[in-house]
Write an enzyme that holds these catalytic residues in place. Structure first.
Site, short mmCIF file in Angstrom:
data_model
loop_
_atom_site.label_atom_id
_atom_site.label_comp_id
_atom_site.label_asym_id
_atom_site.label_seq_id
_atom_site.Cartn_x
_atom_site.Cartn_y
_atom_site.Cartn_z
N LYS A 16 78.21 -42.65 23.87
CA LYS A 16 78.62 -41.58 22.97
C LYS A 16 78.84 -40.27 23.76
O LYS A 16 78.46 -40.18 24.94
CB LYS A 16 77.55 -41.41 21.89
CG LYS A 16 77.44 -42.62 20.94
CD LYS A 16 76.30 -42.42 19.95
CE LYS A 16 76.24 -43.52 18.92
NZ LYS A 16 75.09 -43.35 17.99
N TYR A 56 82.58 -46.66 11.63
CA TYR A 56 81.33 -46.55 10.89
C TYR A 56 81.55 -46.79 9.39
O TYR A 56 80.94 -46.12 8.56
CB TYR A 56 80.71 -45.16 11.12
CG TYR A 56 80.01 -45.02 12.45
CD1 TYR A 56 78.96 -45.87 12.82
CD2 TYR A 56 80.36 -44.01 13.35
CE1 TYR A 56 78.30 -45.73 14.04
CE2 TYR A 56 79.70 -43.87 14.58
CZ TYR A 56 78.67 -44.73 14.91
OH TYR A 56 78.01 -44.59 16.11
N ASN A 129 71.69 -40.04 20.29
CA ASN A 129 70.98 -41.20 20.84
C ASN A 129 71.84 -42.00 21.83
O ASN A 129 71.61 -43.19 22.03
CB ASN A 129 70.45 -42.09 19.71
CG ASN A 129 71.54 -42.55 18.77
OD1 ASN A 129 72.71 -42.25 18.98
ND2 ASN A 129 71.17 -43.30 17.74
N GLU A 143 84.14 -55.20 15.52
CA GLU A 143 84.26 -53.94 16.26
C GLU A 143 85.13 -54.10 17.51
O GLU A 143 85.91 -53.21 17.85
CB GLU A 143 82.86 -53.43 16.63
CG GLU A 143 82.07 -52.98 15.40
CD GLU A 143 80.61 -52.60 15.68
OE1 GLU A 143 80.20 -52.64 16.86
OE2 GLU A 143 79.89 -52.29 14.73
O1 CDP Z 1 73.16 -46.95 16.17
P1 CDP Z 1 72.21 -47.83 15.38
O2 CDP Z 1 72.81 -49.16 15.01
O3 CDP Z 1 70.87 -47.95 16.06
O4 CDP Z 1 71.90 -47.03 14.02
P2 CDP Z 1 72.68 -47.00 12.62
O5 CDP Z 1 71.65 -47.06 11.55
O6 CDP Z 1 73.77 -48.02 12.59
O7 CDP Z 1 73.31 -45.55 12.59
C1 CDP Z 1 74.48 -45.23 13.30
C2 CDP Z 1 74.29 -43.90 13.99
O8 CDP Z 1 74.20 -42.87 13.00
C3 CDP Z 1 73.00 -43.77 14.80
O9 CDP Z 1 73.10 -44.33 16.08
C4 CDP Z 1 72.84 -42.26 14.83
O10 CDP Z 1 73.66 -41.66 15.83
C5 CDP Z 1 73.35 -41.84 13.45
N1 CDP Z 1 72.26 -41.65 12.45
C6 CDP Z 1 71.76 -40.37 12.22
O11 CDP Z 1 72.18 -39.42 12.86
N2 CDP Z 1 70.78 -40.18 11.26
C7 CDP Z 1 70.31 -41.20 10.55
N3 CDP Z 1 69.36 -40.98 9.62
C8 CDP Z 1 70.78 -42.50 10.80
C9 CDP Z 1 71.77 -42.69 11.74
#
Ligand code: CDP
Ligand code: MG
Length: 165
Positions: A16, A56, A129, A143
């Site tokens: 990212k 997303y 992250n 994807e």
């Molecule tokens: O990336 P990952 O699959 O671990 O998490 P996700 O639940 O698919 O969420 C996608 C991305 O959204 C995360 O990697 C974060 O960058 C962001 N996110 C966030 O900023 N705040 C949250 N409460 C959940 C997700």
């Protein structure tokens, strides 16, 4: 030789904008190379809002989506197709928990980031992250199709196939 009972998979990884701007591209890619995973596609892309909504699509209606879109469109990302035995699960394990504060040391998020949901909520931004990785084989296939044309994905042999597996 590949252990024939274990599946060879391809998964999508994105470094990212925070990873790119912190000059962590090489450091993170090295981890994947060291474990014997193979990069079969790679490019730098500056994502726009429309493409973010496609990538997303499962998150578009969630409260954190607006911040997430700002985050992922803030600068270029590195997109990679990564191939290996059970690579979807292996890469997710190497990436670590979504919330950097909870990600354990030894994982990419645990070693290089510290953001928390609490901090991000206070600031009204997404948690930074560093990295995205597909969360299932089905999503990986979806994807990869979105991010790469077939001609951008390559097959070749690495020495890992001779010495590691
Ligand atoms: O990336 P990952 O699959 O671990 O998490 P996700 O639940 O698919 O969420 C996608 C991305 O959204 C995360 O990697 C974060 O960058 C962001 N996110 C966030 O900023 N705040 C949250 N409460 C959940 C997700
Ligand atoms: Mg996810």
């Amino acid at each position: 030789m590949r252990r024939v009972s274990e599946p060879l998979e391809r998964t999508l990884v994105l470094l990212k904008p925070d990873a790119v701007e912190r000059a962590l591209i090489g450091t993170i890619i090295t981890r994947f190379e060291n474990v014997g995973l193979k990069i079969v596609g790679m490019k730098m892309v500056w994502v726009d809002a429309d493409f973010s909504k496609k990538h997303y699509s499962d998150h578009v209606s969630k409260p954190f989506y607006k911040g997430l879109e700002s985050f992922i469109t803030a600068g270029p990302v590195i997109a990679m197709a990564i191939e290996g035995i059970s690579s979807v699960d292996l890469v997710r394990k190497m990436v670590g928990a979504t919330e950097p504060k909870k990600a354990v040391p030894g994982t990419i998020r645990g070693d290089y980031s510290q953001h928390s949901y609490e901090w991000a909520d206070k600031k009204g931004i997404a948690i930074k992250n560093l990295i995205h990785a597909s969360d299932s084989l089905e999503n990986a296939q979806k994807e990869l199709k979105l991010w790469f044309a077939p001609s951008e994905l390559h097959s070749y042999k690495t020495v890992h196939e001779v010495h590691v597996f």
